[in-house]
Write a protein that holds these residues in place. Structure first.
Motif, PDB file in Angstrom:
ATOM      1  N   PRO A  12       0.826  -1.208   0.000  1.00  0.00           N
ATOM      2  CA  PRO A  12       0.000   0.000   0.000  1.00  0.00           C
ATOM      3  C   PRO A  12       0.860   1.258   0.000  1.00  0.00           C
ATOM      4  CG  PRO A  12      -0.733  -1.562   1.681  1.00  0.00           C
ATOM      5  CD  PRO A  12       0.576  -2.067   1.153  1.00  0.00           C
ATOM      6  N   LYS A  13       0.345   2.320  -0.619  1.00  0.00           N
ATOM      7  CA  LYS A  13       1.086   3.584  -0.751  1.00  0.00           C
ATOM      8  C   LYS A  13       1.674   4.048   0.577  1.00  0.00           C
ATOM      9  CE  LYS A  13       1.270   6.259  -4.534  1.00  0.00           C
ATOM     10  NZ  LYS A  13       2.352   5.976  -5.416  1.00  0.00           N
ATOM     11  N   ASP A  14       0.898   3.961   1.639  1.00  0.00           N
ATOM     12  CA  ASP A  14       1.356   4.489   2.924  1.00  0.00           C
ATOM     13  C   ASP A  14       2.428   3.616   3.580  1.00  0.00           C
ATOM     14  OD1 ASP A  14      -0.566   2.443   3.415  1.00  0.00           O
ATOM     15  OD2 ASP A  14      -1.001   3.275   5.394  1.00  0.00           O
ATOM     16  N   LYS A  15       2.745   2.471   3.010  1.00  0.00           N
ATOM     17  CA  LYS A  15       3.761   1.585   3.582  1.00  0.00           C
ATOM     18  C   LYS A  15       4.986   1.436   2.679  1.00  0.00           C
ATOM     19  CE  LYS A  15       0.971  -0.810   6.725  1.00  0.00           C
ATOM     20  NZ  LYS A  15       0.361   0.089   7.544  1.00  0.00           N
ATOM     21  N   GLN A  16       4.991   2.112   1.528  1.00  0.00           N
ATOM     22  CA  GLN A  16       6.084   1.927   0.567  1.00  0.00           C
ATOM     23  C   GLN A  16       7.435   2.368   1.110  1.00  0.00           C
ATOM     24  OE1 GLN A  16       4.757   3.669  -3.137  1.00  0.00           O
ATOM     25  NE2 GLN A  16       3.500   1.885  -3.610  1.00  0.00           N
ATOM     26  N   GLU A  17       7.493   3.495   1.781  1.00  0.00           N
ATOM     27  CA  GLU A  17       8.770   3.961   2.336  1.00  0.00           C
ATOM     28  C   GLU A  17       9.313   2.952   3.344  1.00  0.00           C
ATOM     29  OE1 GLU A  17      10.524   7.728   4.873  1.00  0.00           O
ATOM     30  OE2 GLU A  17       8.714   8.023   3.682  1.00  0.00           O
ATOM     31  N   ARG A  18       8.460   2.446   4.180  1.00  0.00           N
ATOM     32  CA  ARG A  18       8.852   1.449   5.176  1.00  0.00           C
ATOM     33  C   ARG A  18       9.343   0.161   4.505  1.00  0.00           C
ATOM     34  NH1 ARG A  18       4.679  -0.471   9.832  1.00  0.00           N
ATOM     35  NH2 ARG A  18       6.074  -1.857  10.961  1.00  0.00           N
ATOM     36  N   PHE A  19       8.638  -0.268   3.466  1.00  0.00           N
ATOM     37  CA  PHE A  19       9.027  -1.465   2.712  1.00  0.00           C
ATOM     38  C   PHE A  19      10.435  -1.304   2.129  1.00  0.00           C
ATOM     39  CE2 PHE A  19       9.126  -3.829  -1.329  1.00  0.00           C
ATOM     40  CZ  PHE A  19       8.852  -5.105  -0.873  1.00  0.00           C
ATOM     41  N   GLU A  20      10.704  -0.151   1.530  1.00  0.00           N
ATOM     42  CA  GLU A  20      12.026   0.103   0.951  1.00  0.00           C
ATOM     43  C   GLU A  20      13.108   0.100   2.026  1.00  0.00           C
ATOM     44  OE1 GLU A  20      11.958   3.499  -1.682  1.00  0.00           O
ATOM     45  OE2 GLU A  20      10.123   2.765  -2.645  1.00  0.00           O
ATOM     46  N   GLU A  21      12.796   0.623   3.204  1.00  0.00           N
ATOM     47  CA  GLU A  21      13.747   0.602   4.306  1.00  0.00           C
ATOM     48  C   GLU A  21      14.114  -0.823   4.698  1.00  0.00           C
ATOM     49  OE1 GLU A  21      15.578   2.914   6.022  1.00  0.00           O
ATOM     50  OE2 GLU A  21      14.924   4.213   4.396  1.00  0.00           O
ATOM     51  N   ARG A  22      13.144  -1.714   4.645  1.00  0.00           N
ATOM     52  CA  ARG A  22      13.415  -3.122   4.956  1.00  0.00           C
ATOM     53  C   ARG A  22      14.494  -3.665   4.032  1.00  0.00           C
ATOM     54  NH1 ARG A  22       8.293  -6.805   5.403  1.00  0.00           N
ATOM     55  NH2 ARG A  22       9.957  -8.211   6.011  1.00  0.00           N
ATOM     56  N   PHE A  23      14.431  -3.305   2.756  1.00  0.00           N
ATOM     57  CA  PHE A  23      15.432  -3.808   1.819  1.00  0.00           C
ATOM     58  C   PHE A  23      16.792  -3.156   2.043  1.00  0.00           C
ATOM     59  CE2 PHE A  23      11.989  -5.849  -0.264  1.00  0.00           C
ATOM     60  CZ  PHE A  23      12.584  -6.954  -0.848  1.00  0.00           C
ATOM     61  N   LYS A  24      16.809  -1.912   2.442  1.00  0.00           N
ATOM     62  CA  LYS A  24      18.090  -1.265   2.747  1.00  0.00           C
ATOM     63  C   LYS A  24      18.772  -1.950   3.913  1.00  0.00           C
ATOM     64  CE  LYS A  24      16.806   3.223   0.953  1.00  0.00           C
ATOM     65  NZ  LYS A  24      16.328   4.565   1.262  1.00  0.00           N
ATOM     66  N   GLY A  25      17.974  -2.507   4.838  1.00  0.00           N
ATOM     67  CA  GLY A  25      18.523  -3.168   6.010  1.00  0.00           C
ATOM     68  C   GLY A  25      18.744  -4.661   5.823  1.00  0.00           C
ATOM     69  N   ARG A  26      18.548  -5.158   4.616  1.00  0.00           N
ATOM     70  CA  ARG A  26      18.678  -6.608   4.409  1.00  0.00           C
ATOM     71  C   ARG A  26      20.116  -7.062   4.635  1.00  0.00           C
ATOM     72  NH1 ARG A  26      20.517  -8.089  -0.667  1.00  0.00           N
ATOM     73  NH2 ARG A  26      20.862  -6.336  -2.035  1.00  0.00           N
TER      74      ARG A  26
END
Length: 107
Positions: A12-26
């Motif tokens: 969802p649009k309101d969770k996209q920034e958070r989702f991308e952060e998850r990948f930065k922290g992988r």
């Protein structure tokens, strides 16, 4: 030939920034996995809310070995409980064989 795994994940649009952060922290361990060839996270621009996680492997076997190992589990922790979960429960894993590819001609 190589195989490609594409995970289409609805975010969802309101969770996209958070989702991308998850990948930065992988964990990043996939880069040193035998048989791993490529990774890309593709952000939707228009017409969809699905991110595509693209990985390329030298064989189906190489992917399966990684998928069943501890590195897979660590890579999918996504930054711990602070950042997870960001995506919805809607995701699809697509598998393809590479039958032809090209790269730019460079001298």
């Amino acid at each position: 030939m190589s195989v490609v795994k594409i995970n289409a994940i609805t975010v969802p649009k309101d969770k996209q920034e958070r989702f991308e952060e998850r990948f930065k922290g992988r964990a990043g361990a996939v880069e040193s996995t035998p048989g791993f060839e490529w990774f890309e996270l593709l952000r939707p621009v228009e017409g969809t809310d699905q991110y595509l996680v693209y990985t390329r492997w030298e064989s189906e076997e190489a992917y399966r070995v990684w998928e069943s190992g501890q590195d897979f589990a660590r890579a999918h922790e996504g930054g711990g409980s602070e950042l997870a979960p960001a995506a919805s429960n809607s995701s699809h894993l697509w598998s393809y064989e590479v039958i032809e590819s090209a790269a730019p001609d460079r001298p």
